[in-house]
Motif scaffolding. Structure first.
Motif, PDB file in Angstrom:
ATOM      1  N   LYS A  41     -17.711  11.325   8.733  1.00 18.42           N
ATOM      2  CA  LYS A  41     -16.276  11.220   8.466  1.00 18.42           C
ATOM      3  C   LYS A  41     -15.860   9.764   8.263  1.00 18.42           C
ATOM      4  CE  LYS A  41     -15.505  15.652   9.034  1.00 18.42           C
ATOM      5  NZ  LYS A  41     -15.176  16.524   7.877  1.00 18.42           N
ATOM      6  N   GLU A  42     -16.425   8.878   9.090  1.00 24.13           N
ATOM      7  CA  GLU A  42     -16.053   7.466   8.966  1.00 24.13           C
ATOM      8  C   GLU A  42     -16.542   6.862   7.651  1.00 24.13           C
ATOM      9  OE1 GLU A  42     -19.484   7.600  12.101  1.00 24.13           O
ATOM     10  OE2 GLU A  42     -17.812   8.870  11.426  1.00 24.13           O
ATOM     11  N   ASP A  43     -17.668   7.383   7.130  1.00 23.57           N
ATOM     12  CA  ASP A  43     -18.159   6.893   5.839  1.00 23.57           C
ATOM     13  C   ASP A  43     -17.260   7.362   4.697  1.00 23.57           C
ATOM     14  OD1 ASP A  43     -20.249   5.477   6.877  1.00 23.57           O
ATOM     15  OD2 ASP A  43     -21.777   7.001   6.487  1.00 23.57           O
ATOM     16  N   ILE A  44     -16.746   8.577   4.806  1.00 24.40           N
ATOM     17  CA  ILE A  44     -15.831   9.074   3.773  1.00 24.40           C
ATOM     18  C   ILE A  44     -14.576   8.210   3.730  1.00 24.40           C
ATOM     19  CG2 ILE A  44     -14.403  11.021   3.039  1.00 24.40           C
ATOM     20  CD1 ILE A  44     -16.498  12.896   4.262  1.00 24.40           C
ATOM     21  N   GLU A  45     -14.044   7.881   4.900  1.00 27.83           N
ATOM     22  CA  GLU A  45     -12.852   7.029   4.949  1.00 27.83           C
ATOM     23  C   GLU A  45     -13.166   5.627   4.444  1.00 27.83           C
ATOM     24  OE1 GLU A  45      -9.737   8.020   5.517  1.00 27.83           O
ATOM     25  OE2 GLU A  45     -10.713   9.991   5.519  1.00 27.83           O
ATOM     26  N   LYS A  46     -14.353   5.136   4.780  1.00 23.95           N
ATOM     27  CA  LYS A  46     -14.755   3.804   4.314  1.00 23.95           C
ATOM     28  C   LYS A  46     -14.859   3.766   2.796  1.00 23.95           C
ATOM     29  CE  LYS A  46     -18.139   0.157   5.265  1.00 23.95           C
ATOM     30  NZ  LYS A  46     -19.350  -0.212   6.047  1.00 23.95           N
ATOM     31  N   LEU A  47     -15.424   4.824   2.219  1.00 27.23           N
ATOM     32  CA  LEU A  47     -15.547   4.884   0.765  1.00 27.23           C
ATOM     33  C   LEU A  47     -14.170   4.917   0.106  1.00 27.23           C
ATOM     34  CD1 LEU A  47     -17.373   5.093  -1.712  1.00 27.23           C
ATOM     35  CD2 LEU A  47     -17.363   7.584  -1.428  1.00 27.23           C
ATOM     36  N   LYS A  48     -13.250   5.669   0.683  1.00 23.02           N
ATOM     37  CA  LYS A  48     -11.893   5.711   0.130  1.00 23.02           C
ATOM     38  C   LYS A  48     -11.252   4.328   0.155  1.00 23.02           C
ATOM     39  CE  LYS A  48     -10.905  10.557   1.245  1.00 23.02           C
ATOM     40  NZ  LYS A  48     -10.094  11.483   2.072  1.00 23.02           N
ATOM     41  N   ASN A  49     -11.473   3.596   1.238  1.00 27.07           N
ATOM     42  CA  ASN A  49     -10.903   2.250   1.338  1.00 27.07           C
ATOM     43  C   ASN A  49     -11.545   1.298   0.333  1.00 27.07           C
ATOM     44  OD1 ASN A  49      -9.134   2.932   3.427  1.00 27.07           O
ATOM     45  ND2 ASN A  49     -10.657   2.492   5.014  1.00 27.07           N
ATOM     46  N   LEU A  50     -12.858   1.389   0.184  1.00 36.56           N
ATOM     47  CA  LEU A  50     -13.556   0.491  -0.734  1.00 36.56           C
ATOM     48  C   LEU A  50     -13.185   0.763  -2.193  1.00 36.56           C
ATOM     49  CD1 LEU A  50     -17.103   0.477   0.914  1.00 36.56           C
ATOM     50  CD2 LEU A  50     -15.613  -1.513   0.647  1.00 36.56           C
ATOM     51  N   THR A  51     -13.006   2.021  -2.531  1.00 33.31           N
ATOM     52  CA  THR A  51     -12.629   2.353  -3.910  1.00 33.31           C
ATOM     53  C   THR A  51     -11.157   2.048  -4.177  1.00 33.31           C
ATOM     54  OG1 THR A  51     -12.054   4.641  -3.333  1.00 33.31           O
ATOM     55  CG2 THR A  51     -14.334   4.220  -4.015  1.00 33.31           C
ATOM     56  N   ILE A  57      -8.802   3.949  -3.684  1.00 29.84           N
ATOM     57  CA  ILE A  57      -8.250   5.133  -4.341  1.00 29.84           C
ATOM     58  C   ILE A  57      -6.850   5.465  -3.833  1.00 29.84           C
ATOM     59  CG2 ILE A  57      -9.297   6.787  -2.725  1.00 29.84           C
ATOM     60  CD1 ILE A  57      -9.898   8.580  -5.127  1.00 29.84           C
ATOM     61  N   ASN A  58      -6.617   5.223  -2.541  1.00 31.99           N
ATOM     62  CA  ASN A  58      -5.309   5.560  -1.972  1.00 31.99           C
ATOM     63  C   ASN A  58      -4.196   4.663  -2.502  1.00 31.99           C
ATOM     64  OD1 ASN A  58      -6.450   7.601  -0.413  1.00 31.99           O
ATOM     65  ND2 ASN A  58      -6.855   6.234   1.320  1.00 31.99           N
ATOM     66  N   GLN A  59      -4.552   3.435  -2.875  1.00 32.51           N
ATOM     67  CA  GLN A  59      -3.539   2.516  -3.397  1.00 32.51           C
ATOM     68  C   GLN A  59      -2.936   3.009  -4.706  1.00 32.51           C
ATOM     69  OE1 GLN A  59      -4.665  -1.598  -3.661  1.00 32.51           O
ATOM     70  NE2 GLN A  59      -5.813  -1.556  -1.736  1.00 32.51           N
ATOM     71  N   TYR A  60      -3.717   3.787  -5.433  1.00 37.27           N
ATOM     72  CA  TYR A  60      -3.262   4.255  -6.746  1.00 37.27           C
ATOM     73  C   TYR A  60      -2.757   5.696  -6.701  1.00 37.27           C
ATOM     74  CZ  TYR A  60      -6.010   0.148  -7.945  1.00 37.27           C
ATOM     75  OH  TYR A  60      -6.521  -1.128  -7.996  1.00 37.27           O
ATOM     76  N   ASN A  61      -2.585   6.220  -5.474  1.00 26.74           N
ATOM     77  CA  ASN A  61      -2.091   7.587  -5.289  1.00 26.74           C
ATOM     78  C   ASN A  61      -2.996   8.635  -5.937  1.00 26.74           C
ATOM     79  OD1 ASN A  61       0.245   6.880  -3.785  1.00 26.74           O
ATOM     80  ND2 ASN A  61       1.267   6.264  -5.688  1.00 26.74           N
TER      81      ASN A  61
END
Length: 268
Positions: A43-53, A55-59
């Motif tokens: 789970k922590e790797d999935i969140e880490k990948l989202k942060n690195l990409t 992706i959340n900044q661009y909605n």
């Protein structure tokens, strides 16, 4: 002696609620151990990948099919995604890739293309195309996303294309591998006065009563019927794939017809 699997073993179309069940049921017919040896992403790797990409900044959001993939086999899918292209799909390796980008080339991070697969020679990636945010297509991108080309309709279809191309031939007595160079396909299209190669394959499928699988798309054509199946990928004006079948279902005659219609060669 095991009875041959009929065409009803082809994975049915469904939705996200049964995606893994459909995929694992198909693969388990050929590899019973697969479902027990794949490794989920942490789970922590999935969140880490989202942060690195970012992706959340661009909605944007990862496609739900990819989230399911990560939760079941994101750390190790036992070679499933690299069936079509040699490379790396493990979340830990994709994280390493993004960490390298942040350290060395942060200006190349894209706000439209997020990669989930790194080609083996590091000359490109498979990426989600968020210029179509509803259901992102799969595209091939280079490191700075200056080169973009279509690869598959979506992640769900890609999963089943990979599974089919890896396992389907194991169901039959005989498999004939196909390869076609651009000049061969050009001649075939000219001969048949067809719009493209898939127009020729459509005609072949109708003649021999093949059904087109739902996970076919603009570059992948999957056909099946009782006793025979085929998989064809056309990319960069070249063709590769296979036709497989049982000896008592005239696979030799059918395959020779397909080879002749497409002007392609056996690769056995």
């Amino acid at each position: 002696m095991q009875m041959p699997i009929k065409s009803n073993h082809i994975p049915p179309e469904g939705d996200c609620t049964n995606l893994f069940d459909r995929l694992s049921k198909y693969i388990s017919r050929f590899d019973e151990k697969w479902v027990n040896v794949i490794e989920p992403a942490k789970k922590e790797d999935i969140e880490k990948l989202k942060n690195l990409t970012q992706i959340n900044q661009y909605n944007y959001h990862f496609p739900i099919e990819y989230e399911i993939y990560l939760n079941y086999m994101g750390q190790d899918d036992k070679g499933l995604l690299k069936t079509q292209l040699p490379g790396y799909a493990s979340i830990s390796e994709i994280i390493d890739s993004y960490e390298g980008i942040h350290e060395e080339q942060p200006d190349t991070l894209s706000d439209k293309y997020v990669h989930f697969f790194q080609k083996e020679l590091f000359d490109g990636q498979l990426s989600f195309d968020f210029t179509q945010t509803d259901h992102p297509q799969i595209v091939v991108t280079n490191e700075d996303s200056q080169f973009v080309s279509y690869f598959a309709d979506n992640f769900e279809k890609l999963l089943f294309q990979c599974a089919f191309s890896k396992y389907e031939r194991l169901n039959y007595d005989k498999c004939i591998m196909l390869t076609g160079l651009p000049n061969m396909l050009k001649e075939a299209i000219k001969k048949h006065n067809a719009e493209d190669v898939f127009g020729i394959i459509d005609k072949f499928s109708n003649t021999y009563d093949f059904q087109k699988a739902w996970f076919s798309d603009r570059t992948h054509y999957i056909g099946f019927k009782d006793g025979s199946s085929f998989y064809i990928k056309v990319r960069n004006n070249a063709l590769c794939g296979f036709i497989a079948g049982d000896l008592d279902n005239q696979i030799d005659n059918i395959s020779e017809t397909l080879l002749a219609e497409l002007h392609v060669s056996k690769n056995n």
